[in-house]
Design an enzyme around this catalytic site. Structure first.
Site, short mmCIF file in Angstrom:
data_model
loop_
_atom_site.label_atom_id
_atom_site.label_comp_id
_atom_site.label_asym_id
_atom_site.label_seq_id
_atom_site.Cartn_x
_atom_site.Cartn_y
_atom_site.Cartn_z
N HIS B 14 7.25 -1.22 -5.16
CA HIS B 14 6.16 -0.47 -5.79
C HIS B 14 6.66 0.89 -6.25
O HIS B 14 7.78 1.29 -5.93
CB HIS B 14 4.96 -0.31 -4.85
CG HIS B 14 5.18 0.62 -3.68
ND1 HIS B 14 4.17 0.99 -2.81
CD2 HIS B 14 6.29 1.27 -3.22
CE1 HIS B 14 4.64 1.79 -1.90
NE2 HIS B 14 5.90 1.98 -2.12
N CYS B 33 8.44 8.76 -4.59
CA CYS B 33 7.73 7.49 -4.81
C CYS B 33 7.34 7.31 -6.28
O CYS B 33 6.83 6.27 -6.67
CB CYS B 33 6.46 7.42 -3.96
SG CYS B 33 6.81 7.53 -2.21
N HIS B 39 10.76 1.07 -5.70
CA HIS B 39 11.54 0.96 -4.46
C HIS B 39 10.75 -0.01 -3.59
O HIS B 39 9.64 -0.41 -3.95
CB HIS B 39 11.70 2.33 -3.78
CG HIS B 39 10.39 2.94 -3.36
ND1 HIS B 39 9.57 3.59 -4.24
CD2 HIS B 39 9.75 2.94 -2.17
CE1 HIS B 39 8.48 4.00 -3.60
NE2 HIS B 39 8.55 3.61 -2.35
N HIS B 41 9.68 -1.95 0.42
CA HIS B 41 9.49 -1.84 1.86
C HIS B 41 9.42 -3.24 2.47
O HIS B 41 9.04 -4.20 1.80
CB HIS B 41 8.17 -1.12 2.18
CG HIS B 41 8.12 0.29 1.70
ND1 HIS B 41 8.78 1.32 2.33
CD2 HIS B 41 7.49 0.85 0.64
CE1 HIS B 41 8.55 2.45 1.67
NE2 HIS B 41 7.77 2.21 0.63
N ASP B 79 4.44 -11.31 -1.32
CA ASP B 79 5.81 -11.32 -0.79
C ASP B 79 6.84 -11.45 -1.91
O ASP B 79 6.73 -12.34 -2.76
CB ASP B 79 5.98 -12.47 0.21
CG ASP B 79 7.28 -12.36 0.98
OD1 ASP B 79 7.76 -11.23 1.20
OD2 ASP B 79 7.83 -13.42 1.35
N HIS B 80 7.79 -10.53 -1.90
CA HIS B 80 8.84 -10.48 -2.93
C HIS B 80 8.27 -10.30 -4.33
O HIS B 80 8.70 -10.94 -5.29
CB HIS B 80 9.78 -11.69 -2.82
CG HIS B 80 10.65 -11.60 -1.59
ND1 HIS B 80 10.16 -11.80 -0.32
CD2 HIS B 80 11.97 -11.28 -1.44
CE1 HIS B 80 11.13 -11.63 0.55
NE2 HIS B 80 12.23 -11.30 -0.10
N GLU B 124 3.85 0.35 6.50
CA GLU B 124 4.80 0.48 5.40
C GLU B 124 6.21 0.66 5.96
O GLU B 124 7.19 0.14 5.43
CB GLU B 124 4.43 1.68 4.52
CG GLU B 124 5.30 1.81 3.29
CD GLU B 124 4.98 3.06 2.51
OE1 GLU B 124 4.20 2.96 1.55
OE2 GLU B 124 5.48 4.14 2.86
#
Lengths: 143, 136
Positions: B14, B33, B39, B41, B79-80, B124
């Site tokens: 994100h 950010c 980037h 998490h 996810d991913h 996070e």
């Protein structure tokens, strides 16, 4: 779909290291030893304290945040970590007449954050003194 | 009342950017950010449901069903993924941990029929997490 009208609680974990000795002037040496055990060692001992600060509020539509993490980190860094990290808690003014148990440390930190951090509502403070012991304080008249 | 918590993990990318802000405001408010390349998490999700124990099954909720709902409604879509670009809730809203927890609440709450959703917690990082309880 709107994702911004709901209230959220944000928790940030911080760490500091400090020493303390549990000892009450109102108790005899024998009472102090029986009440505080090893924690009454006159030379003191230390912990890696983990402090969790939980704040809450509506999520700001423009930023997606309860409050800016940089503001919270800045406040806690300056007012809590600089105050307590690598210090002897017994020598600080708030513990001149109050035993620096983690219960009382919770209350002291809660009071500092409640009074000084105005970007979000403070829900409470949780402190891990060790991996086995943790303490929470959410102010008077709550829960 | 019994509370049951199921954990899951997902990884996603994100970045934070509000087109109504100037580039300087975006950088000042969102800091690192704001990098438009994104980037990521490793998020940990905790879903807590509450309810009475069914006298026949001894369950507050069928854990397999809860797991299926979490996979179908949340993990398969997140996810991913690059949240800003692939997840509809974040085409306009900023994918902060707060908004992510709210979006997950809104995806799960109507799909749970045995037990009631009590809390969605999204980590996070191990040092930062958000809880939502559905309060307005």
């Amino acid at each position: 779909m709107t994702t911004t009208s709901m209230k959220a609680h944000l928790t940030r974990r911080y760490m500091f290291a400090a020493s303390h000795r549990l000892h009450s002037e109102e108790m005899s040496p024998g009472e102090n030893r029986s009440t505080y055990g090893k924690c009454n060692n006159p030379y003191g001992h230390g912990h890696n304290y983990v402090v969790e600060v939980t704040v809450s509020g509506p999520v700001d539509e423009r930023t997606g945040m309860v409050c800016n993490l940089a503001d919270l980190d800045g406040f806690v860094g300056h007012e809590i970590l600089e105050r307590y990290d690598r210090q002897n808690l017994n020598l600080l003014p708030e513990f001149a007449k109050v035993v620096p148990t983690t219960e009382n440390l919770c209350i002291a930190i809660y009071d500092i954050v409640k009074r000084g951090f105005l970007h979000a509502h403070l829900e409470g403070i949780r402190i891990e003194e060790t991996m086995m012991n943790s303490f929470e304080y959410a102010g008077e008249n709550t829960r | 009342m019994i509370y049951l918590t199921r954990k899951a993990e997902f990884s996603a990318a994100h970045y934070y950017h509000n087109p109504d802000f100037t580039p300087e405001e975006n950088r000042r408010i969102f800091g690192k950010c704001n990098n438009p390349n994104g980037h990521g998490h490793n998020y940990t999700l905790e879903v807590t449901v509450k309810g009475e124990v069914d006298p026949k099954s001894g369950f507050v909720v069928d854990l397999r069903q809860l797991k299926d709902v979490m996979n179908r409604e949340v993990l398969d879509g997140l996810d991913h993924r690059f949240l800003n670009k692939e997840v509809p809730e974040f085409f306009e809203n900023i994918p902060t941990t707060e908004n992510l927890a709210i979006a997950i609440w809104q995806r799960l709450a109507p799909k749970l029929n045995q037990a009631t959703l009590h809390r969605v917690r999204v980590y996070e990082t191990p040092d930062l997490f958000v809880d939502v309880y559905g309060e307005q």
